[in-house]
Each structure stands twice: as structure tokens, then as C-alpha cells.
Design a protein around this motif. Structure first.
Motif, PDB file in Angstrom:
ATOM      1  N   ASP A   3       0.846  -1.188   0.000  1.00 23.52           N
ATOM      2  CA  ASP A   3       0.000   0.000   0.000  1.00 23.52           C
ATOM      3  C   ASP A   3       0.886   1.244   0.000  1.00 23.52           C
ATOM      4  OD1 ASP A   3      -2.399  -1.398   0.012  1.00 23.52           O
ATOM      5  OD2 ASP A   3      -2.491  -1.485   2.208  1.00 23.52           O
ATOM      6  N   THR A   4       0.277   2.395  -0.163  1.00 26.20           N
ATOM      7  CA  THR A   4       1.034   3.638  -0.176  1.00 26.20           C
ATOM      8  C   THR A   4       0.438   4.639   0.816  1.00 26.20           C
ATOM      9  OG1 THR A   4      -0.307   4.433  -2.045  1.00 26.20           O
ATOM     10  CG2 THR A   4       1.820   3.405  -2.566  1.00 26.20           C
ATOM     11  N   VAL A   5       1.194   5.693   1.097  1.00 28.16           N
ATOM     12  CA  VAL A   5       0.736   6.766   1.978  1.00 28.16           C
ATOM     13  C   VAL A   5      -0.172   7.684   1.164  1.00 28.16           C
ATOM     14  CG1 VAL A   5       1.445   8.771   3.342  1.00 28.16           C
ATOM     15  CG2 VAL A   5       2.797   6.654   3.427  1.00 28.16           C
ATOM     16  N   ASP A   6      -1.437   7.751   1.554  1.00 28.20           N
ATOM     17  CA  ASP A   6      -2.413   8.548   0.811  1.00 28.20           C
ATOM     18  C   ASP A   6      -2.401  10.008   1.238  1.00 28.20           C
ATOM     19  OD1 ASP A   6      -3.810   6.237  -0.609  1.00 28.20           O
ATOM     20  OD2 ASP A   6      -3.991   5.642   1.494  1.00 28.20           O
ATOM     21  N   LEU A   7      -1.950  10.265   2.474  1.00 23.84           N
ATOM     22  CA  LEU A   7      -1.944  11.634   2.996  1.00 23.84           C
ATOM     23  C   LEU A   7      -0.787  11.790   3.968  1.00 23.84           C
ATOM     24  CD1 LEU A   7      -5.026  13.649   4.210  1.00 23.84           C
ATOM     25  CD2 LEU A   7      -2.968  13.592   5.596  1.00 23.84           C
ATOM     26  N   MET A   8      -0.037  12.869   3.815  1.00 25.12           N
ATOM     27  CA  MET A   8       0.978  13.218   4.807  1.00 25.12           C
ATOM     28  C   MET A   8       0.677  14.616   5.341  1.00 25.12           C
ATOM     29  SD  MET A   8       5.163  13.441   4.707  1.00 25.12           S
ATOM     30  CE  MET A   8       5.357  14.957   3.764  1.00 25.12           C
ATOM     31  N   LEU A   9       0.713  14.748   6.659  1.00 20.54           N
ATOM     32  CA  LEU A   9       0.571  16.050   7.305  1.00 20.54           C
ATOM     33  C   LEU A   9       1.869  16.379   8.018  1.00 20.54           C
ATOM     34  CD1 LEU A   9      -1.134  18.505   8.269  1.00 20.54           C
ATOM     35  CD2 LEU A   9      -1.736  17.126  10.279  1.00 20.54           C
ATOM     36  N   HIS A  10       2.460  17.509   7.655  1.00 15.41           N
ATOM     37  CA  HIS A  10       3.671  18.014   8.313  1.00 15.41           C
ATOM     38  C   HIS A  10       3.222  19.045   9.345  1.00 15.41           C
ATOM     39  CE1 HIS A  10       7.288  20.488   8.838  1.00 15.41           C
ATOM     40  NE2 HIS A  10       8.000  19.503   8.330  1.00 15.41           N
ATOM     41  N   SER A  11       3.302  18.670  10.606  1.00 16.61           N
ATOM     42  CA  SER A  11       2.856  19.552  11.690  1.00 16.61           C
ATOM     43  C   SER A  11       3.910  19.571  12.793  1.00 16.61           C
ATOM     44  CB  SER A  11       1.501  19.072  12.233  1.00 16.61           C
ATOM     45  OG  SER A  11       1.000  19.956  13.214  1.00 16.61           O
ATOM     46  N   LEU A  12       5.147  19.831  12.397  1.00 25.01           N
ATOM     47  CA  LEU A  12       6.261  19.866  13.343  1.00 25.01           C
ATOM     48  C   LEU A  12       6.423  21.274  13.904  1.00 25.01           C
ATOM     49  CD1 LEU A  12       8.854  17.719  11.355  1.00 25.01           C
ATOM     50  CD2 LEU A  12       7.382  16.967  13.240  1.00 25.01           C
ATOM     51  N   ALA A  13       6.405  21.381  15.216  1.00 20.65           N
ATOM     52  CA  ALA A  13       6.496  22.689  15.861  1.00 20.65           C
ATOM     53  C   ALA A  13       7.601  22.632  16.908  1.00 20.65           C
ATOM     54  CB  ALA A  13       5.162  23.063  16.512  1.00 20.65           C
ATOM     55  N   PHE A  14       8.824  22.823  16.455  1.00 21.22           N
ATOM     56  CA  PHE A  14       9.963  22.811  17.375  1.00 21.22           C
ATOM     57  C   PHE A  14      10.993  23.798  16.847  1.00 21.22           C
ATOM     58  CE2 PHE A  14      14.026  21.219  19.036  1.00 21.22           C
ATOM     59  CZ  PHE A  14      13.710  21.103  20.384  1.00 21.22           C
ATOM     60  N   GLY A  15      11.104  24.949  17.509  1.00 21.70           N
ATOM     61  CA  GLY A  15      12.034  25.966  17.046  1.00 21.70           C
ATOM     62  C   GLY A  15      12.407  26.910  18.171  1.00 21.70           C
ATOM     63  N   THR A  16      13.346  27.783  17.873  1.00 20.18           N
ATOM     64  CA  THR A  16      13.833  28.736  18.868  1.00 20.18           C
ATOM     65  C   THR A  16      13.022  30.020  18.799  1.00 20.18           C
ATOM     66  OG1 THR A  16      16.058  27.822  18.748  1.00 20.18           O
ATOM     67  CG2 THR A  16      15.835  30.043  19.646  1.00 20.18           C
ATOM     68  N   LEU A  17      12.587  30.474  19.959  1.00 16.70           N
ATOM     69  CA  LEU A  17      11.763  31.682  20.062  1.00 16.70           C
ATOM     70  C   LEU A  17      12.567  32.772  20.762  1.00 16.70           C
ATOM     71  CD1 LEU A  17       8.562  29.751  21.053  1.00 16.70           C
ATOM     72  CD2 LEU A  17       8.786  31.121  18.974  1.00 16.70           C
ATOM     73  N   LEU A  18      13.327  33.506  19.971  1.00 15.35           N
ATOM     74  CA  LEU A  18      14.161  34.591  20.487  1.00 15.35           C
ATOM     75  C   LEU A  18      14.180  35.738  19.491  1.00 15.35           C
ATOM     76  CD1 LEU A  18      17.289  32.688  21.889  1.00 15.35           C
ATOM     77  CD2 LEU A  18      15.611  33.967  23.249  1.00 15.35           C
ATOM     78  N   PRO A  19      14.314  36.983  19.978  1.00 12.25           N
ATOM     79  CA  PRO A  19      14.469  38.125  19.063  1.00 12.25           C
ATOM     80  C   PRO A  19      15.804  38.059  18.331  1.00 12.25           C
ATOM     81  CG  PRO A  19      13.904  38.842  21.304  1.00 12.25           C
ATOM     82  CD  PRO A  19      14.288  37.402  21.386  1.00 12.25           C
ATOM     83  N   PHE A  20      15.966  38.941  17.367  1.00  8.83           N
ATOM     84  CA  PHE A  20      17.200  38.993  16.583  1.00  8.83           C
ATOM     85  C   PHE A  20      18.206  40.013  17.124  1.00  8.83           C
ATOM     86  CE2 PHE A  20      15.143  37.554  12.295  1.00  8.83           C
ATOM     87  CZ  PHE A  20      14.863  36.322  12.850  1.00  8.83           C
ATOM     88  N   ILE A  21      17.705  41.107  17.718  1.00  6.44           N
ATOM     89  CA  ILE A  21      18.561  42.245  18.060  1.00  6.44           C
ATOM     90  C   ILE A  21      18.634  42.452  19.569  1.00  6.44           C
ATOM     91  CG2 ILE A  21      18.903  44.740  17.785  1.00  6.44           C
ATOM     92  CD1 ILE A  21      19.345  43.104  15.221  1.00  6.44           C
ATOM     93  N   LYS A  22      19.866  42.574  20.078  1.00  7.12           N
ATOM     94  CA  LYS A  22      20.085  42.783  21.512  1.00  7.12           C
ATOM     95  C   LYS A  22      19.883  44.264  21.845  1.00  7.12           C
ATOM     96  CE  LYS A  22      23.265  40.361  23.447  1.00  7.12           C
ATOM     97  NZ  LYS A  22      24.553  39.790  23.922  1.00  7.12           N
ATOM     98  N   THR A  23      19.130  44.523  22.918  1.00  8.84           N
ATOM     99  CA  THR A  23      18.899  45.890  23.399  1.00  8.84           C
ATOM    100  C   THR A  23      19.006  45.880  24.916  1.00  8.84           C
ATOM    101  OG1 THR A  23      16.502  45.579  23.680  1.00  8.84           O
ATOM    102  CG2 THR A  23      17.277  46.308  21.495  1.00  8.84           C
ATOM    103  N   GLU A  24      18.713  47.006  25.535  1.00 11.95           N
ATOM    104  CA  GLU A  24      18.723  47.052  26.997  1.00 11.95           C
ATOM    105  C   GLU A  24      17.679  46.113  27.588  1.00 11.95           C
ATOM    106  OE1 GLU A  24      18.277  51.019  28.349  1.00 11.95           O
ATOM    107  OE2 GLU A  24      20.193  51.721  27.515  1.00 11.95           O
ATOM    108  N   GLU A  25      16.568  45.941  26.872  1.00 12.94           N
ATOM    109  CA  GLU A  25      15.496  45.063  27.359  1.00 12.94           C
ATOM    110  C   GLU A  25      15.686  43.612  26.923  1.00 12.94           C
ATOM    111  OE1 GLU A  25      14.820  47.900  25.564  1.00 12.94           O
ATOM    112  OE2 GLU A  25      14.475  49.134  27.349  1.00 12.94           O
ATOM    113  N   VAL A  26      16.489  43.391  25.894  1.00 16.09           N
ATOM    114  CA  VAL A  26      16.662  42.048  25.323  1.00 16.09           C
ATOM    115  C   VAL A  26      18.112  41.607  25.498  1.00 16.09           C
ATOM    116  CG1 VAL A  26      16.582  40.662  23.231  1.00 16.09           C
ATOM    117  CG2 VAL A  26      14.823  42.405  23.629  1.00 16.09           C
ATOM    118  N   GLU A  27      18.322  40.598  26.329  1.00 15.58           N
ATOM    119  CA  GLU A  27      19.679  40.119  26.569  1.00 15.58           C
ATOM    120  C   GLU A  27      20.050  38.955  25.654  1.00 15.58           C
ATOM    121  OE1 GLU A  27      20.202  39.180  30.646  1.00 15.58           O
ATOM    122  OE2 GLU A  27      19.830  41.228  31.361  1.00 15.58           O
TER     123      GLU A  27
END
Length: 262
Positions: free
Chosen positions: A86-110
Motif C-alpha cells: 500500500d502507499t501513503v495517501d496523505l501526509m501532514l507536516h505539523s512539526l512545531a519545534f524551534g527557537t523563540l528569540l528576538p534577533f537584536i540585543k537591546t537594553e530590554e533584550v539580553e
């Protein structure tokens, strides 16, 4: 005797992936699910598997790293043995694993994002769609009539302070889906992304500003509420019944109109 329907869900153990597994199971699908969880969740995941087995003839879970080439190819071989032609009739990509950080350092963001974190986020949440599709195709596990869906979000087009790397991953995911849709169209295989609205899931609660996002959605969504994982599961079941691959390469909004107002 009706042919077995097989779906592969990457990210089956929580949130939207879990809800889609429940909906597809009730619709008679066999479930192959991939998750990556610590031992503390073992009982919870076993309970989900038993629930799905009430409706699905076969339910097989793999607790493995979806972003590992070796693990991916090993799982694909297991799937090939399991499906027995048999074959795979449906694939769902629902991967939720990543880094949650800003890009730019400021006085408020270390703490700001580093190269390894950016690359990991893009690899897991975007590039893995390509690699899984390649391996399924090369193993002859997808053929004409198969459907591939990947979960994106409104964050691909909107700003949120800590969401930058995930936003980039969602943009890449949408681009990858368009490319795959075009290359697989001659073979009758549909590829689309699903853009849910802000949905109360474990992944949402990892975003530092999640309370503000919830408030925004409840205030401005035309339906006056958040999206739910079950909204996506219901829609995926309807989409799974399409016989044609003509609807392909799209971003399908399943968000109650949220993208129009937020």
C-alpha cells in the motif's frame, strides 16, 4: 473490500497534529504518527494511541527525531514493511519545534538568536518537508492521488517579537510546498499548506507573548474566538476526500477569516 487509507502525521502527539489524527481516525484512516517526546508523556501518548485504535484498524507511532536523516530513512523503511505494497495517501507536516528569540540585543533584550538555533528551526519546521517527501517518493510510498499538507501560520506575514526564526521557517515551508506542488503535479500529487488562525496549543504557549496573541485573536477574529485544533482536523478530513490534485500549491486559510482582520 475498500482499500485501506494510510496517513502519515509528523507531529502527532499534541495540538493540531493530534486533533487531525483523531478526525482522520474517526473517518476510517490508518495512522502512522511521528512524535519526539520525553518519557514523562509516555502514558498520555499511549492513551491517544488506544483512542485512535477504537476507529483505525492500524495505529503505529514512532518516538523519533523527524529531522534526523538516519531516523527518517529508518522510519520510511519501517513504513514500507508495514504497508505491504500500500502507499501513503496523505501526509501532514505539523512539526512545531524551534527557537523563540528576538534577533537584536537591546537594553530590554539580553538573549538573541544564534546561527545554530536559526538553522535548527528552519531545518525542523521547513526543510524537513522536502526531505520526507523525497524519501517517500523514492521509496514509491506516494503515488497519484496522494495529498501532502503542511501547517503554516499567520506569523509568516506578521510580526511578533520572539517569532522571527519560526516566521522565517513558515515562509520557507510555504515556498517549499509551492515547489513540491509544481514538481509533483505531473504525477497527480497534491501539495498545499494550511494556515490556521491563532490556536490554543502547547506550541502557542511557548511563545512569550502568547497572551497578547490570544487577546488579539479573540478581539479581531470575525468569529470572535480562537481557532481550535478541531477546526483544522475537520477541514483536513474534507480535503482528504478530494479525488483530483487540481487544487495544489496553495496556502489554504482555515482561520475563521482571521488573516483578514488582524
Amino acid at each position: 473490500m475498500a482499500a485501506k487509507k494510510w496517513c502519515l502525521i509528523l507531529g502527532v502527539s499534541s495540538g493540531i497534529g493530534q486533533a487531525c489524527a483523531r478526525s482522520l481516525s474517526k473517518d476510517g484512516w490508518n495512522i502512522v504518527g511521528l512524535h519526539f517526546d520525553i518519557s514523562e508523556r509516555e502514558n498520555e501518548i499511549e492513551t491517544l494511541k488506544k483512542e485512535l485504535e477504537k476507529n483505525s484498524e492500524q495505529v503505529v507511532f514512532f518516538n523519533r527525531n523527524a529531522d534526523s536523516k538516519k531516523e527518517r530513512r529508518d522510519i520510511v523503511e519501517h513504513i514500507k514493511d508495514l504497508l505491504k505494497g500500500d502507499t501513503v495517501d496523505l501526509m501532514l507536516h505539523s512539526l512545531a519545534f524551534g527557537t523563540l528569540l528576538p534577533f537584536i540585543k537591546t537594553e530590554e533584550v539580553e538573549s538573541v538568536i544564534q546561527k545554530s538555533q536559526m538553522e535548527m528551526t528552519l531545518s525542523v519546521m521547513a526543510h524537513s518537508l522536502v526531505y520526507w517527501t523525497q524519501d517517500l517518493w523514492e521509496s514509491k510510498l506516494i503515488k497519484s492521488g496522494a495529498k501532502i499538507f503542511a501547517m503554516t501560520s499567520g506569523g509568516s506575514v506578521m510580526y511578533s517579537q520572539n517569532y522571527g526564526a519560526v516566521s522565517a521557517a513558515k515562509c520557507a515551508l510555504e515556498s517549499h510546498a509551492r515547489q513540491l506542488a509544481t514538481e509533483l503535479a505531473p504525477h497527480g500529487i497534491m501539495v498545499n499548506t494550511i494556515r490556521a488562525g491563532i490556536t490554543d496549543t502547547p506550541s502557542l504557549k511557548k511563545i512569550p507573548e502568547f497572551k497578547a496573541l490570544i487577546e488579539r485573536a479573540e478581539t479581531f477574529n470575525p468569529h470572535g474566538r480562537l481557532s481550535t485544533p478541531e477546526d483544522i482536523g475537520e477541514a483536513l478530513c474534507h480535503l482528504s476526500k478530494m479525488e483530483s490534485s487540481w487544487m495544489t500549491g496553495n496556502i489554504i486559510n482555515i482561520d475563521g477569516g482571521e488573516i483578514l482582520t488582524i
